[in-house]
Scaffold this motif. Sequence first.
Motif, PDB file in Angstrom:
ATOM      1  N   GLU A   1      35.347  46.082  46.888  1.00 15.23           N
ATOM      2  CA  GLU A   1      35.621  44.867  46.544  1.00 15.23           C
ATOM      3  C   GLU A   1      34.843  44.272  45.351  1.00 15.23           C
ATOM      4  OE1 GLU A   1      35.681  40.409  48.491  1.00 15.23           O
ATOM      5  OE2 GLU A   1      35.327  42.105  49.736  1.00 15.23           O
ATOM      6  N   GLN A   2      35.621  43.524  44.393  1.00 16.89           N
ATOM      7  CA  GLN A   2      34.847  43.175  43.378  1.00 16.89           C
ATOM      8  C   GLN A   2      34.470  44.099  42.245  1.00 16.89           C
ATOM      9  OE1 GLN A   2      32.902  39.416  43.001  1.00 16.89           O
ATOM     10  NE2 GLN A   2      33.856  38.783  44.871  1.00 16.89           N
ATOM     11  N   ALA A   3      34.951  45.509  42.473  1.00 13.99           N
ATOM     12  CA  ALA A   3      34.439  46.332  41.460  1.00 13.99           C
ATOM     13  C   ALA A   3      35.250  46.039  40.233  1.00 13.99           C
ATOM     14  CB  ALA A   3      35.064  47.698  41.778  1.00 13.99           C
ATOM     15  N   HIS A   4      34.490  46.276  38.933  1.00 10.56           N
ATOM     16  CA  HIS A   4      34.752  45.873  37.683  1.00 10.56           C
ATOM     17  C   HIS A   4      34.665  46.912  36.540  1.00 10.56           C
ATOM     18  CE1 HIS A   4      34.503  42.605  34.481  1.00 10.56           C
ATOM     19  NE2 HIS A   4      34.529  43.726  33.863  1.00 10.56           N
ATOM     20  N   ALA A   5      35.895  47.394  35.911  1.00 17.29           N
ATOM     21  CA  ALA A   5      35.764  48.332  34.989  1.00 17.29           C
ATOM     22  C   ALA A   5      36.537  47.696  33.850  1.00 17.29           C
ATOM     23  CB  ALA A   5      36.498  49.512  35.447  1.00 17.29           C
ATOM     24  N   SER A   6      35.726  48.141  32.392  1.00 13.92           N
ATOM     25  CA  SER A   6      36.675  48.031  31.290  1.00 13.92           C
ATOM     26  C   SER A   6      36.382  49.113  30.529  1.00 13.92           C
ATOM     27  CB  SER A   6      36.121  46.593  30.504  1.00 13.92           C
ATOM     28  OG  SER A   6      34.721  46.975  29.786  1.00 13.92           O
TER      29      SER A   6
END
Lengths: 277, 343
Positions: free
Chosen positions: B188-193
């Motif tokens: 949950e709420q993992a973030h990747a750019s």
Amino acid sequence: MAVLKIKNLRAKAGDNEILRGVTLTVKSGETHAIMGPNGTGKSTLASVVMGHPRYEVIDGSITLDGEDVLAMSTDERARAGLFLAMQAPAEVPGVTNSDFIKTAMNARLEEGENLSLFKFIRAYDKAVAELKMSEDLPHRYLNEGFSGGEKKRNEILQMKMLKPRIAILDEIDSGLDVDALKTVGENVTAMKSDNLGLLLITHYQRLLDYISADTVHVMMQGKIVKSGDTDLMKRIDTEGYDWIKEELGIDDERVVTEKDERIILGECATKEALEEK
Amino acid sequence: MNPTTLTRSTLLESYRHRIYFKDGQLIESALPEGVKINPIDLGLARTLVADFPREKALLTLNYEAKPKAYSIEITKLLDAKTPVLVLIESKKDEDAIFLHYNVKTNSSIKLVEAHLANDRGALNMVSIAHLSPHSTMDYVSISTSDESNVLANVALARVDAFAKLTHVAANFTKSATTKHVDIALVGEQAHASTTTVAFSHHDQETLFKTNVEHFAPRSEGYIEHYGVASGNATMIFEGIGKIHKNMAKSIAKQSNRGIVIGAHARLDANPLLLIDEHDVEAGHGAAIGQIDEDQLYYLMSRGLRRRDAETLIIKGYLAPLKKAVKEEKIHELFDQLLAEKTR
């Protein structure tokens, strides 16, 4: 001493002839103002002088100190001493404001010469402060995310750094609040000298409260239809343009329709889509 | 100085903490406290790749080339002031390397991974990053190569809950190049750019495939591709943002920007969004074309010659890289690698 001579200039965008015989001479030390309602060809004149690729010159001539300006590319015109503060300058992502100006200043030097970085930073910081711009400006990308007022000030900043001989300011007052207009006015006025010829393009007389002009020209139907001094300015301020139209028997003063304007200012659809995202 | 030598020396001078591989051998490692490197056996490497939550691996490790496999474990919060360089240089005909970046819970790392394929080197490099919950990884990769070789690079990442991956990939290779970035957002709420910046010239054929898959709600994935293709080069961007069912409130965004120089270069962008959940935010866009005429006119109106104006606009594409890497010397290196491509 610089002399910009525009003689019987006719130019078109696509099939639409916008400039229909403009004749005007601007010499260093002089300040001229071109006024007139929307769509009468004022900005087109500025763009044609600078060599915008969208316009085609049909007839007439532009010379700077006798040299044929129309034979020069846009960059050659700039290096010859012409400057145009644009109404809607392009945004260039990834290119910092200071890098851009540095490159522009270096382009003016002879081969082998180099701009002193120390002198550049000092002059740049001073100009930024004088224009009351934010200190992070040098590191910001050229015009990207700038407000309308910031873009205008940035044009004047470039003018201060590049020190042109003939400068055209195209609606430098639009989008500026009173304080910003005052700042811009003071900065431009401070640059006035015997070595600078100024051509101001504006709808409104109010710009001329901050930058005084010696001569005012009224443009309609792609031509200069009336020239005068401060009296003409004052009369336009109080009465508008209708009396001039009546005097000259002009029914429709416009040469640029809204459709044309959209084409001129338009951007491609994918670019817009990307920005909306 | 040739570009390979320049790149190697600039990198080694700029980073105190580093791991240096040459032709598959670990030459040097100088690491800060909280970072450890250990060899692992190929069986484990195989399992890690096989376990990656994706239906089919895009490109796998070349097991024929007897790859060397290592695990790099990060167990501390290391800020951006303590970057670690991983330099992989290859001159061998076939060289394969597998790296496992294991970022433990509440840990963080700034990592600069550089691929240098020169002489006749053909480098096959696969990495897999595991970001445990509440960890962050700032992951920059820089690829260069000579004309005569091939680079195939796969970067897999599995991002757990509240973890954040920022990946910036720079591609200055001069040869055929394939790069796959494949990110699974599993918590949950993992973030990747992920940002790819690539320049292709001459007869280069390059493919950049970026896939971000959402296996968790409230996960965020951002894909950006910037490309410049000149000469007879072809460049393809394939970006896929995929949100699985029930992964509500997730964000999948993608943008592709490219400049094509000359009549013979080609740049294709194929952005895809595969969305199986309605409560999400998703978008993609592509802007590929010649250099913008308005930008050129503007720069030239200040006295820049056409060529200098073009170079400056293209240099603008380096901005995401310069933002990701603070070292001044590396910025100069980027400028020089770009100059090699645009002169």
